[in-house]
Enzyme design. Structure first.
Site, short mmCIF file in Angstrom:
data_model
loop_
_atom_site.label_atom_id
_atom_site.label_comp_id
_atom_site.label_asym_id
_atom_site.label_seq_id
_atom_site.Cartn_x
_atom_site.Cartn_y
_atom_site.Cartn_z
N HIS A 7 -2.06 -2.76 -5.81
CA HIS A 7 -1.28 -3.99 -5.94
C HIS A 7 -2.26 -5.15 -5.88
O HIS A 7 -3.47 -4.96 -5.70
CB HIS A 7 -0.24 -4.13 -4.82
N CYS A 18 0.81 -1.23 0.00
CA CYS A 18 0.00 0.00 0.00
C CYS A 18 0.83 1.27 0.00
O CYS A 18 0.61 2.17 -0.82
CB CYS A 18 -0.93 0.00 1.21
N HIS A 38 -3.78 6.18 3.12
CA HIS A 38 -2.59 5.49 3.61
C HIS A 38 -1.32 6.32 3.45
O HIS A 38 -0.29 5.86 2.95
CB HIS A 38 -2.43 4.13 2.93
#
Length: 490
Positions: free
Chosen positions: A308, A57, A108
């Site tokens: 991802h 992340c 994030h």
């Protein structure tokens, strides 16, 4: 509602967390059903070879919003609590060009409330270990959970972890609350509410960032059960897998990176993961219908991308951070003005290409020094020079997993073990056979190794000495100095 007085196109960037590049039914996945994303792909363009160069992340989302490679923004592994220190960003460039910018969902970045150029952020990052401190009020770093606790029938300690599931676990079960309370639904509900509040006199950039299909694997019951009751395809296992990872298997740990779990546990994990995807698919449809009703659908670029993937048991590996297709290959769809229906872009692309592509499509200058390249020419049916290869990496198992993708080959090097792998993705898309020791592929191996040596030359870890790769060097998740990619791989 009519279009804004400013006729420039809007952007809706839909980012999902941990969604594999093969998990669209339009790509022929044997299990996953994503009819609405299939339609999105059919109405626009699909990038078939998009990779996340540091597939977790934090580093992936840095590339997504800055257009920079992991070597340039320095995050070459996962580490929380590192202050966001890169400029310019995609939302900053669009904001300076007169766009209203809004983010809803997972960011994030650190500190949690940093806006990285957005006008405003409504935040839900899921379970962040660095933030979950019972001495802090959750409202400091999350907007979904206070909302959840305000809903009818909820209590003061209502939580998205009430089910007991963990954020990196293979354990799966249906969502334990009403579907409308699911974080996936919350992102879309807040986005629709924001559409009423936006400034109608300027174009907008709306970032819809879903935490799922990342664990916890808790889609609504209808989505979970349609896969749990079905016969699912077994994960592929390469002829190299057991020997390479035999010392890393931890079947007693439901959050393991490598493990041979009970077949029923694997089945339920995949049912939860695929169920999240089908749930997200319906919520994307919900938002796109609202976009049409607001009258801005025809003048809006809609992008679908993931930070991802997830190994989901491929080669007995789990979660992310690996160079293999399940972890590093991601979906990338674009629909909007001037993009022909059914277009396909087969060039090697990476998350850092998103920023220059969106700026180019909207006529906003791309800042100098950005590593990524604009895909706009290909999306418009034109041609352009392109990179020769992609370099990726991630720290895992106390070492750096380095990799190169060029033409139809993938080369992998483990910095401590010294293991080399070579896969022919054209003949072996599931990476079942390591060709590194096959003399027929010696020239391909040497070429890929040469690309990697050139990229790592001069790196602070000391991976290269006198033109050769060096094993056993200490690694860190964050470099102390940037090391931009070479022009051939930029």
């Amino acid at each position: 509602m009519t279009d804004s007085k400013d006729s420039r196109p809007n952007i809706v960037l839909i980012c999902v967390d941990q969604w594999r590049g093969d998990c669209l039914s339009s790509l022929g996945h044997p299990d996953v059903q994503t009819p609405y994303l299939d339609r999105l792909a059919g109405m626009g363009a699909q990038m078939s070879r998009t990779y996340s160069a540091a597939p977790t992340c934090v580093p992936a989302r840095m590339s997504l919003m800055t257009g920079m490679s992991p070597q340039s923004h320095r995050r070459v592994g996962y580490q929380d609590g590192v202050t966001f220190d890169m400029a310019p960003t995609l939302p900053q460039c669009l904001k300076e060009a007169g766009y209203q910018t809004q983010a809803i969902g997972k960011m994030h970045y650190w500190p949690e409330r940093t806006r990285i150029g957005f006008d405003d952020v409504q935040l839900h990052d899921g379970y962040l270990h660095v933030s979950r401190d019972r001495t802090r009020d959750v409202a400091w770093y999350d907007d979904y959970l206070p909302w959840l606790r305000d809903q009818e029938g909820a209590n003061a300690v209502e939580d998205y972890i009430d089910s007991g599931l963990e954020c990196n676990s293979i354990v799966a079960r249906p969502w334990d609350k009403a579907e409308r309370l699911h974080p996936t639904n919350w992102v879309v509900s807040e986005a629709i509410r924001w559409m009423y509040r936006r400034d109608p006199d300027c174009p907008f950039f709306l970032y819809l960032s879903f935490h799922r299909p990342h664990a916890p694997l808790d889609p609504p019951a209808w989505a979970f059960e349609q896969y749990d009751s079905a016969e699912l395809t077994d994960p592929p296992v390469g002829d190299w897998a057991d020997e390479l990872m035999e010392d890393e298997h931890r079947a007693w740990d439901p959050t393991a990176l490598a493990a041979v779990y009970h077949p029923r546990s694997v089945h339920r994990a995949r049912a939860g993961y695929f169920g999240h995807m089908t749930h997200i698919d319906t919520q994307v449809s919900r938002f796109l219908q609202a976009l049409f009703e607001f009258g801005v659908d025809s003048n809006t670029y809609v992008v679908f991308i993931s930070d991802h993937g997830d190994m989901m048991g491929d080669h007995h590996l789990w979660r992310k951070g690996y160079p293999y297709e399940g972890s590093a290959h991601v979906p990338f769809l674009v629909r909007g003005p001037g993009i022909p229906a059914g277009a396909r872009v087969d060039q090697l692309t990476e998350l850092r290409d998103l920023m220059p592509t969106l700026l180019d499509l909207t006529g906003v200058p791309v800042p100098e020094g950005v590593d990524g390249r604009s895909l706009a020419p290909f999306l418009r049916g034109q041609d352009a020079s392109w990179r020769t290869y992609i370099h990726g990496e991630h720290t895992l198992f106390g070492q750096s997993l380095q990799w190169i993708v060029y033409e139809h080959f993938k080369y992998v090097w483990y910095s401590s073990w010294g293991t080399e792998q070579l896969f022919d993705l054209a003949d072996d898309p599931h990476e079942l056979h390591n060709l590194a020791s096959d003399p027929h592929y010696e020239s391909a191996l040497k070429k890929a190794r040469g690309y990697l040596i050139a990229e790592l030359e001069g790196r602070e870890e000391g991976f290269v000495d006198e033109g050769d790769l060096v094993t056993g060097r200490p690694v860190h998740a964050v470099l102390t100095q940037p090391h931009p990619p070479l022009d051939e791989g930029r």
